[in-house]
Design a protein around this motif. Structure first.
Motif, PDB file in Angstrom:
ATOM      1  N   ASN A  68     -28.125  69.629  58.377  1.00 22.01           N
ATOM      2  CA  ASN A  68     -29.368  69.041  57.883  1.00 22.01           C
ATOM      3  C   ASN A  68     -29.445  67.557  58.256  1.00 22.01           C
ATOM      4  OD1 ASN A  68     -31.764  68.946  55.925  1.00 22.01           O
ATOM      5  ND2 ASN A  68     -30.378  67.449  55.008  1.00 22.01           N
ATOM      6  N   TYR A  96     -32.099  65.333  61.100  1.00 23.91           N
ATOM      7  CA  TYR A  96     -32.852  64.093  60.917  1.00 23.91           C
ATOM      8  C   TYR A  96     -32.430  63.035  61.943  1.00 23.91           C
ATOM      9  CZ  TYR A  96     -34.847  65.671  56.462  1.00 23.91           C
ATOM     10  OH  TYR A  96     -35.543  66.350  55.505  1.00 23.91           O
ATOM     11  N   GLU A 155     -40.133  65.122  54.684  1.00 27.98           N
ATOM     12  CA  GLU A 155     -38.972  65.893  54.242  1.00 27.98           C
ATOM     13  C   GLU A 155     -39.018  67.295  54.805  1.00 27.98           C
ATOM     14  OE1 GLU A 155     -38.294  65.880  50.016  1.00 27.98           O
ATOM     15  OE2 GLU A 155     -39.042  63.831  49.831  1.00 27.98           O
ATOM     16  N   ARG A 156     -37.852  67.797  55.168  1.00 28.48           N
ATOM     17  CA  ARG A 156     -37.708  69.199  55.530  1.00 28.48           C
ATOM     18  C   ARG A 156     -37.357  69.967  54.260  1.00 28.48           C
ATOM     19  NH1 ARG A 156     -36.314  66.269  59.793  1.00 28.48           N
ATOM     20  NH2 ARG A 156     -37.096  66.911  61.814  1.00 28.48           N
ATOM     21  N   ALA A 157     -37.047  71.224  54.424  1.00 26.18           N
ATOM     22  CA  ALA A 157     -36.698  72.055  53.268  1.00 26.18           C
ATOM     23  C   ALA A 157     -35.454  71.495  52.576  1.00 26.18           C
ATOM     24  CB  ALA A 157     -36.439  73.486  53.727  1.00 26.18           C
ATOM     25  N   THR A 158     -35.368  71.717  51.281  1.00 24.23           N
ATOM     26  CA  THR A 158     -34.176  71.313  50.539  1.00 24.23           C
ATOM     27  C   THR A 158     -33.015  72.230  50.914  1.00 24.23           C
ATOM     28  OG1 THR A 158     -34.838  72.689  48.674  1.00 24.23           O
ATOM     29  CG2 THR A 158     -35.505  70.376  48.622  1.00 24.23           C
ATOM     30  N   ARG A 195     -30.230  63.426  45.581  1.00 28.83           N
ATOM     31  CA  ARG A 195     -31.044  64.554  45.138  1.00 28.83           C
ATOM     32  C   ARG A 195     -31.722  64.203  43.827  1.00 28.83           C
ATOM     33  NH1 ARG A 195     -28.420  66.898  40.875  1.00 28.83           N
ATOM     34  NH2 ARG A 195     -26.148  66.821  40.811  1.00 28.83           N
ATOM     35  N   THR A 218     -31.796  70.125  45.444  1.00 30.04           N
ATOM     36  CA  THR A 218     -33.022  69.415  45.812  1.00 30.04           C
ATOM     37  C   THR A 218     -32.818  68.350  46.887  1.00 30.04           C
ATOM     38  OG1 THR A 218     -32.676  67.940  43.920  1.00 30.04           O
ATOM     39  CG2 THR A 218     -34.177  69.818  43.596  1.00 30.04           C
ATOM     40  N   SER A 272     -32.678  66.703  50.485  1.00 27.98           N
ATOM     41  CA  SER A 272     -33.338  66.965  51.770  1.00 27.98           C
ATOM     42  C   SER A 272     -32.999  65.863  52.766  1.00 27.98           C
ATOM     43  CB  SER A 272     -34.845  67.148  51.607  1.00 27.98           C
ATOM     44  OG  SER A 272     -35.432  65.961  51.104  1.00 27.98           O
ATOM     45  N   ASN A 273     -33.618  64.686  52.641  1.00 30.00           N
ATOM     46  CA  ASN A 273     -33.437  63.641  53.639  1.00 30.00           C
ATOM     47  C   ASN A 273     -32.673  62.419  53.154  1.00 30.00           C
ATOM     48  OD1 ASN A 273     -35.713  63.214  52.000  1.00 30.00           O
ATOM     49  ND2 ASN A 273     -36.608  61.803  53.456  1.00 30.00           N
TER      50      ASN A 273
END
Length: 193
Positions: free
Chosen positions: A54, A58, A92-95, A115, A121, A123-124
């Motif tokens: 993840n 980014y 934001e992408r998916a959590t 989070r 929760t 994400s970024n």
């Protein structure tokens, strides 16, 4: 044939993306050029594969370039990954699933996912620990904050980031916003060693 072409295309794109984030590299390294100097962060895909993938998504997309470390709490954390230098939020992408039970601790120099109160929760946004913050680790009664790597070069830069002057941030409800912008100028996935 109509279904075969999209399938082959998706396999090619998936393979290219796996190469872009070095999915076979267990310990990828990211160089972070900040307004206080340069950090090298070594990530641990053996302990936090979802989190590393993840984060690298980014990085490779350039989403962290020209962003702001918007929260600094001396002796605690430096947080970034949420806002551009101009104050706009990063898309934001998916959590992701919380990998805090991976055996890594929120110790000095580690990087972890920020989070909300709910455990899955992240994400970024991410943060660096400025101290040994074991209270952020999981316990039998609560989820922790997922550590996914640590600073391998530039701890003096991290220390300097943690010493900036801050002011009241109404969004956080605390004196945690750097008075002078603290920037992540460029995040770069380094070539495999």
């Amino acid at each position: 044939m109509r279904t075969l072409i999209p399938l082959l295309l998706s396999l090619f794109i998936g393979s290219a993306w796996a190469d872009a984030i070095q999915s076979d590299n267990l310990f990828p390294r990211v160089q972070m050029q900040t307004s206080k100097g340069t950090l090298i962060v070594e990530l641990d895909r053996t302990r936090a594969p979802l989190t590393v993938d993840n984060f690298l998504t980014y990085v490779v997309n350039g989403d962290y370039d020209n962003t702001d470390f918007h929260r600094v709490v001396a002796g605690f954390v430096v947080q970034g990954g949420g806002y551009r230098a101009n104050g706009d939020a990063i898309a934001e992408r998916a959590t992701i699933f919380n990998e805090s039970g991976n055996g890594l601790s929120n110790e000095y120099g580690s990087i972890a996912m920020a989070r909300e109160n709910a455990p899955h929760t992240a994400s970024n946004q991410f943060f660096f620990n400025l101290d040994d913050n074991s209270r952020l680790d999981p316990s039998r009664r609560r989820w922790g904050y997922a550590v996914f790597g640590s600073v391998s070069e530039g701890l003096e830069v991290l220390d300097a980031m943690g010493e900036v002057t801050t002011e009241y941030d109404p969004d956080m409800g605390a004196d945690s916003k750097p008075v002078e912008p603290l920037l992540l100028i460029k995040a770069t996935l380094l070539p495999e060693q």
